[in-house]
Design a protein around this motif. Structure first.
Motif, PDB file in Angstrom:
ATOM      1  N   LYS A 146       8.336  -2.364  -3.130  1.00 42.29           N
ATOM      2  CA  LYS A 146       7.264  -2.438  -2.131  1.00 42.29           C
ATOM      3  C   LYS A 146       6.492  -1.123  -2.040  1.00 42.29           C
ATOM      4  N   LYS A 147       6.159  -0.562  -3.208  1.00 41.68           N
ATOM      5  CA  LYS A 147       5.452   0.719  -3.260  1.00 41.68           C
ATOM      6  C   LYS A 147       4.142   0.558  -4.040  1.00 41.68           C
ATOM      7  N   ALA A 148       3.147   1.349  -3.671  1.00 41.65           N
ATOM      8  CA  ALA A 148       1.893   1.393  -4.432  1.00 41.65           C
ATOM      9  C   ALA A 148       2.132   2.136  -5.750  1.00 41.65           C
ATOM     10  N   ILE A 149       1.145   2.086  -6.641  1.00 47.14           N
ATOM     11  CA  ILE A 149       1.255   2.737  -7.951  1.00 47.14           C
ATOM     12  C   ILE A 149       0.187   3.815  -8.058  1.00 47.14           C
ATOM     13  N   LYS A 189      -0.892  -9.051  -8.044  1.00 47.42           N
ATOM     14  CA  LYS A 189       0.264  -9.061  -7.149  1.00 47.42           C
ATOM     15  C   LYS A 189      -0.048  -8.458  -5.784  1.00 47.42           C
ATOM     16  N   GLY A 190      -1.285  -8.019  -5.567  1.00 51.76           N
ATOM     17  CA  GLY A 190      -1.647  -7.429  -4.288  1.00 51.76           C
ATOM     18  C   GLY A 190      -1.074  -6.050  -4.077  1.00 51.76           C
ATOM     19  N   ILE A 191      -0.936  -5.277  -5.171  1.00 53.47           N
ATOM     20  CA  ILE A 191      -0.371  -3.922  -5.109  1.00 53.47           C
ATOM     21  C   ILE A 191      -1.496  -2.906  -5.245  1.00 53.47           C
ATOM     22  N   GLN A 192      -1.531  -1.937  -4.371  1.00 53.59           N
ATOM     23  CA  GLN A 192      -2.556  -0.896  -4.415  1.00 53.59           C
ATOM     24  C   GLN A 192      -2.332   0.026  -5.604  1.00 53.59           C
ATOM     25  N   VAL A 193      -3.393   0.320  -6.349  1.00 55.04           N
ATOM     26  CA  VAL A 193      -3.350   1.257  -7.463  1.00 55.04           C
ATOM     27  C   VAL A 193      -4.250   2.442  -7.132  1.00 55.04           C
ATOM     28  N   ILE A 194      -3.713   3.644  -7.196  1.00 55.49           N
ATOM     29  CA  ILE A 194      -4.457   4.844  -6.846  1.00 55.49           C
ATOM     30  C   ILE A 194      -4.589   5.715  -8.092  1.00 55.49           C
ATOM     31  N   GLU A 195      -5.819   6.079  -8.440  1.00 57.91           N
ATOM     32  CA  GLU A 195      -6.065   6.964  -9.579  1.00 57.91           C
ATOM     33  C   GLU A 195      -6.265   8.386  -9.061  1.00 57.91           C
ATOM     34  N   THR A 226       0.836  -1.208   0.000  1.00 54.66           N
ATOM     35  CA  THR A 226       0.000   0.000   0.000  1.00 54.66           C
ATOM     36  C   THR A 226       0.867   1.253   0.000  1.00 54.66           C
ATOM     37  N   LYS A 227       0.197   2.388  -0.013  1.00 47.59           N
ATOM     38  CA  LYS A 227       0.913   3.670  -0.065  1.00 47.59           C
ATOM     39  C   LYS A 227       1.582   4.030   1.258  1.00 47.59           C
ATOM     40  N   GLU A 228       1.421   3.209   2.284  1.00 50.03           N
ATOM     41  CA  GLU A 228       2.076   3.490   3.558  1.00 50.03           C
ATOM     42  C   GLU A 228       3.594   3.483   3.428  1.00 50.03           C
ATOM     43  N   ASN A 229       4.116   2.731   2.444  1.00 49.47           N
ATOM     44  CA  ASN A 229       5.563   2.676   2.227  1.00 49.47           C
ATOM     45  C   ASN A 229       6.029   3.717   1.202  1.00 49.47           C
ATOM     46  N   GLY A 230       5.083   4.381   0.552  1.00 49.60           N
ATOM     47  CA  GLY A 230       5.406   5.318  -0.515  1.00 49.60           C
ATOM     48  C   GLY A 230       4.725   4.918  -1.804  1.00 49.60           C
ATOM     49  N   ILE A 231       4.969   5.674  -2.870  1.00 43.21           N
ATOM     50  CA  ILE A 231       4.244   5.488  -4.126  1.00 43.21           C
ATOM     51  C   ILE A 231       5.197   5.636  -5.301  1.00 43.21           C
ATOM     52  N   ILE A 232       4.898   4.906  -6.365  1.00 46.97           N
ATOM     53  CA  ILE A 232       5.555   5.126  -7.654  1.00 46.97           C
ATOM     54  C   ILE A 232       4.531   5.771  -8.579  1.00 46.97           C
ATOM     55  N   GLY A 233       4.780   6.999  -8.994  1.00 46.35           N
ATOM     56  CA  GLY A 233       3.887   7.703  -9.908  1.00 46.35           C
ATOM     57  C   GLY A 233       4.248   7.397 -11.352  1.00 46.35           C
ATOM     58  N   TYR A 261       5.352  -4.017 -21.026  1.00 46.39           N
ATOM     59  CA  TYR A 261       5.615  -2.774 -20.308  1.00 46.39           C
ATOM     60  C   TYR A 261       4.814  -2.717 -19.006  1.00 46.39           C
ATOM     61  N   ALA A 262       3.598  -3.235 -19.026  1.00 44.05           N
ATOM     62  CA  ALA A 262       2.803  -3.279 -17.794  1.00 44.05           C
ATOM     63  C   ALA A 262       3.487  -4.173 -16.758  1.00 44.05           C
ATOM     64  N   HIS A 263       4.006  -5.322 -17.202  1.00 41.43           N
ATOM     65  CA  HIS A 263       4.746  -6.206 -16.294  1.00 41.43           C
ATOM     66  C   HIS A 263       5.966  -5.507 -15.708  1.00 41.43           C
ATOM     67  N   GLU A 264       6.655  -4.721 -16.524  1.00 44.42           N
ATOM     68  CA  GLU A 264       7.856  -4.019 -16.059  1.00 44.42           C
ATOM     69  C   GLU A 264       7.512  -3.015 -14.964  1.00 44.42           C
ATOM     70  N   ILE A 265       6.429  -2.286 -15.140  1.00 43.32           N
ATOM     71  CA  ILE A 265       6.003  -1.323 -14.114  1.00 43.32           C
ATOM     72  C   ILE A 265       5.626  -2.031 -12.821  1.00 43.32           C
ATOM     73  N   VAL A 266       4.861  -3.109 -12.932  1.00 46.84           N
ATOM     74  CA  VAL A 266       4.407  -3.830 -11.742  1.00 46.84           C
ATOM     75  C   VAL A 266       5.584  -4.495 -11.028  1.00 46.84           C
ATOM     76  N   ARG A 267       6.546  -5.026 -11.791  1.00 48.52           N
ATOM     77  CA  ARG A 267       7.748  -5.613 -11.166  1.00 48.52           C
ATOM     78  C   ARG A 267       8.515  -4.551 -10.375  1.00 48.52           C
ATOM     79  N   LEU A 268       8.597  -3.345 -10.933  1.00 48.59           N
ATOM     80  CA  LEU A 268       9.270  -2.243 -10.251  1.00 48.59           C
ATOM     81  C   LEU A 268       8.598  -1.937  -8.912  1.00 48.59           C
ATOM     82  N   ALA A 269       7.259  -1.855  -8.933  1.00 48.86           N
ATOM     83  CA  ALA A 269       6.518  -1.576  -7.696  1.00 48.86           C
ATOM     84  C   ALA A 269       6.664  -2.716  -6.697  1.00 48.86           C
ATOM     85  N   GLU A 270       6.690  -3.953  -7.204  1.00 53.58           N
ATOM     86  CA  GLU A 270       6.816  -5.116  -6.323  1.00 53.58           C
ATOM     87  C   GLU A 270       8.193  -5.153  -5.657  1.00 53.58           C
ATOM     88  N   GLU A 271       9.246  -4.840  -6.428  1.00 57.63           N
ATOM     89  CA  GLU A 271      10.599  -4.839  -5.872  1.00 57.63           C
ATOM     90  C   GLU A 271      10.776  -3.755  -4.815  1.00 57.63           C
TER      91      GLU A 271
END
Length: 498
Positions: A277-280, A324-330, A211-218, A265-275
């Motif tokens: 530990k940041k929300a998107i 992957k259980g990653i929070q996505v914020i619009e 979640t965004k508690e650890n920070g966010i990748i915009g 490209y979507a996989h690359e973004i999600v892998r980045l967030a997973e590594e």
């Protein structure tokens, strides 16, 4: 939802004709139910009558009523006249009305019209029946087949011709769907004389743990040049890292090729967030129909739609993040590029796109952007007469017609806002410095004026590429005199070259 498309192969022409007849009757049932719903009939009344009229079982009739009801509700949501709905498509209907189309061209349109109007069948899944009772996937020694109920205790078996894609067989997915005992829906469509099946099952996503508690990748997706800019923040909104992902493969090529690379490209973004530990955080954009001017300037909307299917890439990022259980914020996309260019690009010496991604990430954390004090000094001293002088300067110096038109339009909007502020009828904001939660939500329009007041004098003849010139303006509150453009004396503020 996961949807798999496949072509159906029948053992005989008789079997194929029986299914085509079932699709024709079901499509007629939908149109009949729609008209009765307009008259105020209830679902229970229709369900009793339609079974005998169209020789369909209760499940098929119930699905037809549901489809008709969804069309009616959708029409009301768009505030359109429900009585003018054309099953088969209005655009195709209008083409058929034109007198100048004839011969083979007219026959093709007519066939497409008939198939869209009469070649449909939808069957909802039922978990209590372990999948789908009317259209069930079965597995034999030769692969997957679809058992279709065409009448009372009468079934037609069609071979599911599913091929391979992206390294994983569709037959494996169909086998998994058939054995999981979960409800799945099946929709049949007639296209160019062939019957295609669409299998849809609801996907069960894991619990959101990142979640965004650890920070966010915009994420900021750019149509030109084609790349994804990303910025990582910590939990407090401070910039931690950033980068760009080029996307040259999405500019051209076949639709299958572009679809494949969108997934990559979507996989690359999600892998980045997973590594990390940041929300998107992504922009919440409503791209209008192509050719119509909606959000942005219309031109950007069409470019996004034509270049690389912005919405498709965003949806893939959202789906993969859920898996992957990653929070996505619009977030609201308003002025992200302007704020990034004026505020953060000169501060951190990063590109405008990366700065826009940083603004998106901060909005995902709930942070509101305040206008720095240096820029507020410019806004306080600005008046409509100075902007009128700048308009005259743009008219004389800018040769590019499109750029001139755009700048004059922005200046006109800025003048109107400044005049409303001077008269006390517009939105105003006090001196602001830094950023805090929930502050300065009313100052968004001032960012537009600020862009006009700062960027246009510095670069009236072309798009500003060197963001470093804004660093001195940001801290001093003074607009420098550009090297290659003469501007009104009031814009120099006593300073030399920028």
């Amino acid at each position: 939802m996961i949807t798999i498309q496949a072509k159906l192969g029948f053992q005989s022409k008789e079997d194929e004709q029986a299914v085509a007849d079932l699709m024709r009757r079901w499509s007629s049932c939908v149109r009949f139910a729609y008209n009765r719903l307009l008259e105020g009939k209830s679902r229970n009344e229709l369900k009793r009558d339609l079974q005998g009229v169209f020789n369909l079982n209760s499940r098929y009739v119930d699905d037809a009523i549901m489809k008709a009801k969804s069309v009616l509700e959708s029409c009301k949501e768009r505030e359109e006249n429900p009585g003018k709905v054309i099953f088969g498509g209005r655009n195709l209907f209008e083409k058929l009305k034109k007198r100048h189309i004839n011969g083979n061209e007219y026959k093709k349109l007519q066939q497409e019209w008939q198939e869209r109007r009469k070649g449909n069948l939808y069957s909802r899944g039922d978990k209590s029946k372990k999948g789908n009772l009317n259209t069930r996937i079965e597995i034999d020694e030769n692969g997957a087949v679809l058992r279709i109920n065409v009448g009372e205790r009468k079934y037609v078996y069609a071979r599911i011709q599913a091929g391979c894609k992206k390294g994983k067989s569709r037959e494996e997915l169909l086998e998994a769907i058939s054995t999981c005992q979960e409800a799945y829906s099946v929709e049949l469509k007639l296209k160019n004389g062939k019957i295609y099946a669409y299998f849809t099952i609801e996907e069960n996503f894991p619990e959101v743990l990142i979640t965004k508690e650890n920070g966010i990748i915009g994420i900021d997706i750019n149509a030109y040049p084609d790349h994804i800019a990303w910025s990582e923040t910590d939990e407090n909104g401070n910039l931690a890292s950033y980068g760009k992902i080029p996307m040259p493969e999405l500019v051209n090529g076949s639709s299958d090729k572009r679809e494949y690379y969108r997934w990559q490209y979507a996989h690359e973004i999600v892998r980045l967030a997973e590594e990390k530990k940041k929300a998107i955080a992504i922009e919440r954009l409503d791209i209008k129909d192509k050719g119509k001017r909606g959000d942005f300037s219309g031109r950007k909307s069409r470019r996004i739609r034509h270049s690389f299917s912005y919405r498709s890439l965003i949806e893939k990022i959202k789906v993969l993040s859920k898996r992957k259980g990653i929070q996505v914020i619009e977030v609201n996309p308003a002025y992200t590029s302007v704020i990034g260019m004026l505020k953060y690009a000169p501060q951190y010496m990063i590109s405008k796109d990366v700065a826009a991604a940083y603004v998106i990430a901060r909005r995902g954390l709930g942070l509101k952007e305040q206008i720095p004090e240096g820029y507020m000094t410019i806004l306080k001293e600005l008046d409509a007469d100075e902007l009128e002088e700048l308009k005259e300067h743009v008219r004389k110096t800018v040769n590019n017609k499109q750029l001139k038109k755009r700048q004059l339009k922005e200046l006109d909007k800025a003048i109107k806002l400044i005049q409303s502020l001077e008269s006390g009828t517009g939105k105003a904001s006090g001196p602001l410095d830094g950023t805090s939660l929930g502050a300065c939500s009313e100052s968004c329009n001032l960012w537009r004026v600020l862009k006009v007041a700062v960027v246009t004098p510095l670069s009236p003849e072309k798009v500003l590429r060197d963001i470093s010139v804004l660093k001195g303006v940001l801290h001093s509150g003074q607009v420098g005199r550009p090297v290659r453009a003469r501007v009104p004396a009031s814009w120099g503020r006593g300073y030399g070259s920028a």
